[in-house]
Structures are given as C-alpha cells and as structure tokens.
Design an enzyme around this catalytic site. Structure first.
Site, PDB file in Angstrom:
ATOM      1  CG  ASP A   1     -24.216  42.135 -32.585  1.00  0.00           C
ATOM      2  OD1 ASP A   1     -23.618  43.059 -33.162  1.00  0.00           O
ATOM      3  OD2 ASP A   1     -25.463  42.052 -32.522  1.00  0.00           O
TER       4      ASP A   1
ATOM      5  CE  LYS B   1     -26.205  50.602 -33.142  1.00  0.00           C
ATOM      6  NZ  LYS B   1     -27.467  51.158 -32.787  1.00  0.00           N
TER       7      LYS B   1
ATOM      8  CE1 TYR C   1     -33.549  45.175 -31.072  1.00  0.00           C
ATOM      9  CE2 TYR C   1     -31.626  46.499 -31.593  1.00  0.00           C
ATOM     10  CZ  TYR C   1     -32.926  46.112 -31.864  1.00  0.00           C
ATOM     11  OH  TYR C   1     -33.597  46.678 -32.916  1.00  0.00           O
TER      12      TYR C   1
HETATM   13  N1  PMP Z   1     -26.701  44.418 -32.865  1.00  0.00           N
HETATM   14  C1  PMP Z   1     -26.554  45.213 -31.790  1.00  0.00           C
HETATM   15  C2  PMP Z   1     -25.657  44.781 -30.674  1.00  0.00           C
HETATM   16  C3  PMP Z   1     -27.223  46.425 -31.720  1.00  0.00           C
HETATM   17  O1  PMP Z   1     -27.104  47.196 -30.648  1.00  0.00           O
HETATM   18  C4  PMP Z   1     -28.037  46.825 -32.807  1.00  0.00           C
HETATM   19  C5  PMP Z   1     -28.767  48.153 -32.832  1.00  0.00           C
HETATM   20  N2  PMP Z   1     -28.739  48.928 -31.739  1.00  0.00           N
HETATM   21  C6  PMP Z   1     -28.142  45.964 -33.902  1.00  0.00           C
HETATM   22  C7  PMP Z   1     -27.456  44.780 -33.906  1.00  0.00           C
HETATM   23  C8  PMP Z   1     -29.008  46.348 -35.077  1.00  0.00           C
HETATM   24  O2  PMP Z   1     -28.439  47.408 -35.762  1.00  0.00           O
HETATM   25  P1  PMP Z   1     -29.346  48.356 -36.696  1.00  0.00           P
HETATM   26  O3  PMP Z   1     -30.194  49.185 -35.777  1.00  0.00           O
HETATM   27  O4  PMP Z   1     -28.338  49.152 -37.475  1.00  0.00           O
HETATM   28  O5  PMP Z   1     -30.163  47.464 -37.559  1.00  0.00           O
END
Ligand code: PMP
Length: 389
Positions: free
Chosen positions: A218, A245, A134
């Site tokens: 990521d 985060k 994700y």
């Molecule tokens: N990349 C990863 C690996 C994530 O886990 C997430 C959200 N859980 C995101 C991107 C997207 O982040 P956001 O919810 O702050 O848009």
C-alpha cells in the site's frame, strides 16, 4: 449561528471526515495558496497537512490548475474512456516499472480493488495485514470487530504484528496455502511512521512466493518518497500496489498497479471477469491534474523535498522532540495529539490530527524554518521523550 453549530445540526458530530475532526470543532478552510491556508477567521497557517499528504505542490499550483481547468472545459466526466487515463497509466508504468493500472476515486477504493484482484487471481480468501496500519475504511482493513463491520469479515483477515519474523513464519506455515495476499505499508503512518525492516520485507517476499500468495504494497502515502514508491528502496517487486493522494494532483483518486497476469480478472471479455465500474473513475480532470503534478515531481524534486524533511527531522530531534518518519513525511509523537494540533495551529502550522507533517514543494526554506520553530515551541520535549520510550 456559528458554522460549527450549523454543521452539528446537519452532519453527525458536525463533520464529514473523522480524520479532520479535532475537538471541540476544527476551523474551516476558506482559501489555499501554495503553502498557506487561511481559515474562516482569517488566521493563516503553513500547511503541513496538505490534505493528508496528497497536495505535493501545495494549493492551487498554477500548472496543475491550468491542466485541470482545461480538461474541465472539455467535459468533466464521460460515459466513455478518455486518452488521459492512458497517459497517466503510461506515466505510472514508466515511474514504477509496473505493467498495468486501474483507476478509482480514493485510496480506500484502491485497497478494496486490490483485495478483490488478489482473491480473484489466487482463488483464495484469506488476507494478511499488519497491526496499526491504516488502509482506508473498507471492512477488511479496519480493526476486527470495529462497530458496523460484520463479525464474519474478520474470519477472512489475519492481523499480524509488523516486523515480527516469527509471527509471520508461523502464520505462513499454518495458513500459507489459503492466503490470497499479504498487504503491507512499508512506513505506516497510523502505526507511528516507522519503517518496515529490510530483512523482514525480504523474508516476506520469499515466503509469499513460497506459498503462492501475492505481496501487495500500500503506497497510498509512501508513493511520494521515491519516483516509483517506497518499495523501490527495498529492491522489492510487489505483485500489486495501491496508490492514491499525490497521483491525482489534489483531486479525488486511487489506483492499483500490477502485472497484466495479476490484473487479468478485470479484463471484461474474460469469462467470470471481475466487474468493477466507478462513475467518476479516471475522470479527465483528475487524470490531467495527476499527469501534471507527477510531471513536476521528478526524482530531483523528490530528493530535494526528502532532504528538507530529513533536515527538519534532525533539527527537531536535536531539540529533544520525538519525531519519526522519513524524507518529506514526519510524525510527531506526543501524549496528546489534539493539544499538539491546537498548539501548532495557534502558532501558524497545520498538521494532521495525529501529528503528521507532510512537506510540499510549495514550501520555502523560510516556511520550513518557521514550522521547526513552531514545533519546538509547541511541544514540551520532556513529554515526547516519555511517550517515545
Ligand atoms: N492507504 C493508506 C496507506 C492511507 O494512508 C490511506 C489514507 N490516508 C488510505 C489507504 C485511504 O485513502 P483515502 O483516504 O484516499 O480513501
């Protein structure tokens, strides 16, 4: 009328975030303090969701709140930069060794910006990413053919199975000179919180270099596992990273990092520069909270939290619970995550709707002991054993 009924009238399905929805309707949070959340019925839970891993110090940490409040009293957002974005970028450079940074308001936006940077830098279109990972809700990173996404988007994205060296080598051989970036999460939560193989990642680094593609990691979730992100454990030098985060101290945030040369398309004076704004990007409240939260999360604190997570995982594993993950991130593998969610919630533990547990520094050993017992009571080991096979 209940709050859930009111919600259904004004929000599709009664919710703003698919990721916090549990049927028939989730409870509403009214108060968070340290490791404890209280809902609208007065029920208290130990927070192992921590807003999907972002609240590294739990709720309302006094130092983080003070920093954010002080910043807010001087103005919450400006049509000018503030020194706080420079300080947070310097802090991130020191933690990671990565030269330059650009801030935004979410992990989703960070991934979009990362893909834009990769395409602008290489002049290529194709992005490679991995099944089950994700990366937020941008068109290029949701499932090909997902409702609402133009079919043409999938022409510019290649989705491979992670850890499959043969598939990777074949794809690079066939498309390597068209690939702008390979985007990888080294421990993808949605895909079960299993780590990428070391050998695979080393090969991926070598192949991306060979074909002139960028390697993008990521770290939106995994940044919390090491001072500069999980890639450090792999001895990996990515060309780009996305983070979010924990770096915002509980406020909306995202960022990308990379070498100056890779991020040069964002330099405004460059002819043909990538234009990227963001009304609230790098706002001083988020920046101040992030600087303080990260300052309180040094390598010693990280190691301590990871050790607690490893101990909890071992305990659950010994009790027959199928659990994946590493350090302070755990993932329960169960046939019915919704049932597990409610079962844990009733026992006083808040987890992610997919069985994710993220520890915070606000948790005491007693909290973690109670979480362990609640999970063991909530999950029938026979079910999870079948599921993990
Ligand atoms: N990349 C990863 C690996 C994530 O886990 C997430 C959200 N859980 C995101 C991107 C997207 O982040 P956001 O919810 O702050 O848009």
């Amino acid at each position: 009328m209940s709050i859930a009924d009111r919600a259904r009238q004004v929000l599709p399905g009664g919710t703003t975030r698919t990721t916090v929805f549990v049927p028939p309707h989730p409870p509403y949070a009214v108060h968070g303090e340290g490791a404890i959340v209280t809902d609208h019925r007065g029920h208290q839970v130990i927070d192992c969701n921590n807003n999907y891993t972002s609240l590294i110090h739990g709720h309302a940490h006094p130092d983080v709140l003070q920093a954010a409040t002080e910043a807010a009293w001087s103005g919450t957002a400006f049509g000018l930069p503030t020194a706080s974005e420079v300080t947070l970028a310097e802090h991130l450079r020191e933690r990671t060794g990565i030269e330059q940074w650009r801030f935004c308001n979410s992990g989703t936006e960070a991934v979009l910006m990362l893909l834009r940077a990769a395409r602008a830098h290489t002049g290529r279109d194709l992005i490679v990413r991995f099944e089950g990972s994700y990366h937020g809700t941008g068109d290029a990173v949701v499932s090909p053919g997902a409702p609402g996404v133009a079919r043409s988007v999938s022409d510019s994205v290649l989705v491979l199975p992670q850890n499959d060296l043969e598939a990777l080598t074949a794809a690079m051989r066939k498309h390597g000179d068209r690939i702008a970036a390979v985007l990888i999460d080294l421990m993808p939560n949605r895909a079960g919180l299993n780590r990428a193989d070391y050998e695979y990642v080393a090969k991926l680094r070598a192949l991306t270099r060979q074909y002139g593609a960028l390697l993008a990691v990521d770290e939106v979730i995994t940044f919390r596992l090491r001072e500069g992100g999980l890639h450090q454990e792999y001895g990996l030098q990515p060309d780009l990273v996305s983070v979010g985060k924990v770096i915002g101290g509980g406020f909306p945030v995202g960022a990308i990092g990379g070498r100056a040369e890779v991020l040069s398309p964002f330099v405004p004076q460059t002819p043909g520069a990538v234009s990227w704004g963001g009304t609230f990007s790098a706002n001083p409240v988020t920046m101040a909270a992030g600087i303080t939260a990260l300052g309180l999360f040094d390598s010693q604190k990280i190691a301590e939290l990871n050790r607690r997570g490893d101990e909890l995982r071992s305990r659950l594993h010994d009790a027959g619970v199928a659990v994946h993950g590493s350090g302070s991130l755990l993932r329960l593998i169960a046939p019915d995550p919704t049932e597990v969610w409610w079962s844990l919630y009733r026992r006083g533990v808040l987890c992610g709707t997919n069985g994710l547990l993220a520890l915070s520094t606000a948790m005491t050993p007693t909290h973690i002991e109670r979480v362990g017992q609640a999970v063991i009571d909530a999950i029938d080991p026979k079910d999870t054993a079948q599921q993990s096979q």
